[in-house]
Design a protein around this motif. Structure first.
Motif, PDB file in Angstrom:
ATOM      1  N   ALA A  26       0.667  -1.309  -0.239  1.00 27.93           N
ATOM      2  CA  ALA A  26       0.117   0.584   0.463  1.00 27.93           C
ATOM      3  C   ALA A  26       1.244   1.032  -0.156  1.00 27.93           C
ATOM      4  CB  ALA A  26      -0.911   0.006   1.422  1.00 27.93           C
ATOM      5  N   SER A  27       2.116   1.215   0.929  1.00 28.36           N
ATOM      6  CA  SER A  27       2.512   2.369   0.979  1.00 28.36           C
ATOM      7  C   SER A  27       3.424   2.878  -0.946  1.00 28.36           C
ATOM      8  CB  SER A  27       4.283   2.124   2.064  1.00 28.36           C
ATOM      9  OG  SER A  27       4.620   1.291   1.807  1.00 28.36           O
ATOM     10  N   SER A  28       3.981   1.473  -1.566  1.00 28.58           N
ATOM     11  CA  SER A  28       3.951   2.004  -3.011  1.00 28.58           C
ATOM     12  C   SER A  28       3.360   3.174  -3.647  1.00 28.58           C
ATOM     13  CB  SER A  28       4.017   1.003  -3.793  1.00 28.58           C
ATOM     14  OG  SER A  28       3.178  -0.125  -3.773  1.00 28.58           O
ATOM     15  N   THR A  37      -6.056   7.949   2.669  1.00 27.50           N
ATOM     16  CA  THR A  37      -7.526   7.775   3.003  1.00 27.50           C
ATOM     17  C   THR A  37      -6.515   7.136   1.052  1.00 27.50           C
ATOM     18  OG1 THR A  37      -7.984   9.323   3.806  1.00 27.50           O
ATOM     19  CG2 THR A  37      -9.150   8.020   2.550  1.00 27.50           C
ATOM     20  N   LYS A  38      -6.108   8.549   0.599  1.00 23.65           N
ATOM     21  CA  LYS A  38      -6.281   8.461  -1.099  1.00 23.65           C
ATOM     22  C   LYS A  38      -5.014   7.662  -1.509  1.00 23.65           C
ATOM     23  CE  LYS A  38      -7.043  13.300  -2.222  1.00 23.65           C
ATOM     24  NZ  LYS A  38      -6.547  14.271  -2.749  1.00 23.65           N
ATOM     25  N   CYS A  39      -3.859   7.081  -0.625  1.00 23.25           N
ATOM     26  CA  CYS A  39      -2.503   6.398  -0.866  1.00 23.25           C
ATOM     27  C   CYS A  39      -3.571   4.583  -0.951  1.00 23.25           C
ATOM     28  CB  CYS A  39      -1.689   6.356   0.626  1.00 23.25           C
ATOM     29  SG  CYS A  39      -0.996   7.796   0.267  1.00 23.25           S
ATOM     30  N   LEU A  40      -4.043   4.473   0.755  1.00 22.54           N
ATOM     31  CA  LEU A  40      -5.209   2.936   0.596  1.00 22.54           C
ATOM     32  C   LEU A  40      -6.051   2.645  -0.571  1.00 22.54           C
ATOM     33  CD1 LEU A  40      -4.681   0.907   1.763  1.00 22.54           C
ATOM     34  CD2 LEU A  40      -6.210   1.418   4.055  1.00 22.54           C
ATOM     35  N   GLN A  41      -6.381   3.372  -0.965  1.00 17.32           N
ATOM     36  CA  GLN A  41      -7.693   4.071  -1.714  1.00 17.32           C
ATOM     37  C   GLN A  41      -7.108   3.384  -3.561  1.00 17.32           C
ATOM     38  OE1 GLN A  41     -11.709   3.573  -0.869  1.00 17.32           O
ATOM     39  NE2 GLN A  41     -10.954   1.808  -2.953  1.00 17.32           N
ATOM     40  N   ASP A  54       1.565  -2.139   4.580  1.00 15.43           N
ATOM     41  CA  ASP A  54       2.751  -2.307   5.375  1.00 15.43           C
ATOM     42  C   ASP A  54       2.685  -0.899   6.579  1.00 15.43           C
ATOM     43  OD1 ASP A  54       2.583  -1.013   2.660  1.00 15.43           O
ATOM     44  OD2 ASP A  54       4.984  -0.552   2.755  1.00 15.43           O
ATOM     45  N   ARG A  55       3.219  -1.466   7.533  1.00 16.64           N
ATOM     46  CA  ARG A  55       3.866  -0.641   9.069  1.00 16.64           C
ATOM     47  C   ARG A  55       4.748   0.544   8.409  1.00 16.64           C
ATOM     48  NH1 ARG A  55       6.260  -2.447  14.415  1.00 16.64           N
ATOM     49  NH2 ARG A  55       5.530  -0.719  15.734  1.00 16.64           N
ATOM     50  N   GLN A  56       3.872   1.386   9.008  1.00 17.15           N
ATOM     51  CA  GLN A  56       4.907   2.653   9.225  1.00 17.15           C
ATOM     52  C   GLN A  56       4.926   3.224  10.032  1.00 17.15           C
ATOM     53  OE1 GLN A  56       5.256   4.149   5.188  1.00 17.15           O
ATOM     54  NE2 GLN A  56       4.299   1.854   5.421  1.00 17.15           N
ATOM     55  N   ASN A  57       5.926   4.555  10.551  1.00 14.15           N
ATOM     56  CA  ASN A  57       6.374   5.576  11.515  1.00 14.15           C
ATOM     57  C   ASN A  57       5.330   5.727  12.186  1.00 14.15           C
ATOM     58  OD1 ASN A  57       9.094   4.877  10.476  1.00 14.15           O
ATOM     59  ND2 ASN A  57       8.931   7.087   9.941  1.00 14.15           N
ATOM     60  N   SER A  58       4.290   5.673  11.409  1.00 15.48           N
ATOM     61  CA  SER A  58       2.529   5.474  12.676  1.00 15.48           C
ATOM     62  C   SER A  58       1.273   5.479  12.062  1.00 15.48           C
ATOM     63  CB  SER A  58       2.485   7.515  12.946  1.00 15.48           C
ATOM     64  OG  SER A  58       2.612   8.136  11.606  1.00 15.48           O
ATOM     65  N   ALA A  59       0.430   5.898  12.066  1.00 12.85           N
ATOM     66  CA  ALA A  59      -0.900   5.194  11.885  1.00 12.85           C
ATOM     67  C   ALA A  59      -1.510   5.704  10.288  1.00 12.85           C
ATOM     68  CB  ALA A  59      -2.128   5.421  12.676  1.00 12.85           C
ATOM     69  N   TRP A  60      -1.865   4.709   9.426  1.00 11.26           N
ATOM     70  CA  TRP A  60      -2.682   4.294   8.058  1.00 11.26           C
ATOM     71  C   TRP A  60      -3.598   5.545   8.951  1.00 11.26           C
ATOM     72  CZ3 TRP A  60      -1.163   3.808   3.251  1.00 11.26           C
ATOM     73  CH2 TRP A  60      -0.159   2.884   3.192  1.00 11.26           C
ATOM     74  N   ILE A  61      -3.906   6.968   8.642  1.00  7.85           N
ATOM     75  CA  ILE A  61      -5.065   8.118   9.865  1.00  7.85           C
ATOM     76  C   ILE A  61      -5.999   8.075   8.116  1.00  7.85           C
ATOM     77  CG2 ILE A  61      -5.754  10.241  10.157  1.00  7.85           C
ATOM     78  CD1 ILE A  61      -3.884   8.689  12.133  1.00  7.85           C
ATOM     79  N   ILE A  62      -6.921   7.930   8.111  1.00  8.95           N
ATOM     80  CA  ILE A  62      -8.114   7.525   7.406  1.00  8.95           C
ATOM     81  C   ILE A  62      -9.422   8.499   7.515  1.00  8.95           C
ATOM     82  CG2 ILE A  62      -9.430   5.992   6.536  1.00  8.95           C
ATOM     83  CD1 ILE A  62      -6.707   4.707   6.162  1.00  8.95           C
ATOM     84  N   SER A  63      -9.249   9.426   6.890  1.00  6.72           N
ATOM     85  CA  SER A  63     -10.839  10.278   6.623  1.00  6.72           C
ATOM     86  C   SER A  63     -12.173  10.221   6.140  1.00  6.72           C
ATOM     87  CB  SER A  63     -10.180  11.747   6.661  1.00  6.72           C
ATOM     88  OG  SER A  63     -10.173  11.449   4.655  1.00  6.72           O
ATOM     89  N   GLU A  77      -0.250  -5.988   7.739  1.00  8.13           N
ATOM     90  CA  GLU A  77       1.257  -6.590   8.596  1.00  8.13           C
ATOM     91  C   GLU A  77       0.929  -6.407   9.997  1.00  8.13           C
ATOM     92  OE1 GLU A  77       4.570  -4.789   6.489  1.00  8.13           O
ATOM     93  OE2 GLU A  77       3.495  -5.969   4.115  1.00  8.13           O
ATOM     94  N   ASP A  78       1.886  -7.541  10.159  1.00  7.63           N
ATOM     95  CA  ASP A  78       2.260  -7.324  11.937  1.00  7.63           C
ATOM     96  C   ASP A  78       2.201  -5.472  12.812  1.00  7.63           C
ATOM     97  OD1 ASP A  78       2.275  -8.269  14.565  1.00  7.63           O
ATOM     98  OD2 ASP A  78       4.451  -8.121  14.631  1.00  7.63           O
TER      99      ASP A  78
END
Length: 117
Positions: A26-28, A37-41, A54-63, A77-78
């Motif tokens: 997803a981070s790609s 939000t736009k990235c994950l969608q 995939d895990r990032q430095n903080s949460a995937w914030i979704i609006s 991912e874990d």
């Protein structure tokens, strides 16, 4: 003859663009600590068979609600946290993810993944 060759090459190239990858991260598709939000969608819209959040430095914030696709597996991912952006989900039926009119859709967590409203 030249026109036919150009048309054939264009058709082959178009088919290659629409061919979905097997697995994508997803981070790609980008990631933002403020709003991902736009990235994950976009990752889900890629129509990859498997989308790994995939895990990032903080949460995937979704609006806003993320719409799932048919014939796709979403793997968290874990250590991944997907979290609603403060003040964005106010309705009693609001949700982080929606799988409306989908078939063969799987959401799976590895280890300790968290979905938080």
């Amino acid at each position: 003859m030249k026109r036919i060759m150009v048309a054939a090459l264009a058709a082959v190239a178009a088919g290659a663009v629409w061919a979905a990858e097997e697995v994508v991260k997803a981070s790609s598709f980008g990631w933002s600590a403020e709003d991902a939000t736009k990235c994950l969608q976009a990752a889900l819209n890629s129509r990859a068979k498997v989308v790994r959040v995939d895990r990032q430095n903080s949460a995937w914030i979704i609006s806003r609600t993320i719409h799932l696709r048919s014939d796709q597996e979403v793997v968290f991912e874990d250590g991944v946290v997907v979290q609603a952006k403060r003040g964005c989900f106010k309705g009693i039926t609001d949700s982080l993810f929606r799988a409306k009119h989908t078939t063969n859709t799987v959401m799976r967590g590895e280890g300790k993944a968290v979905l938080r409203m």
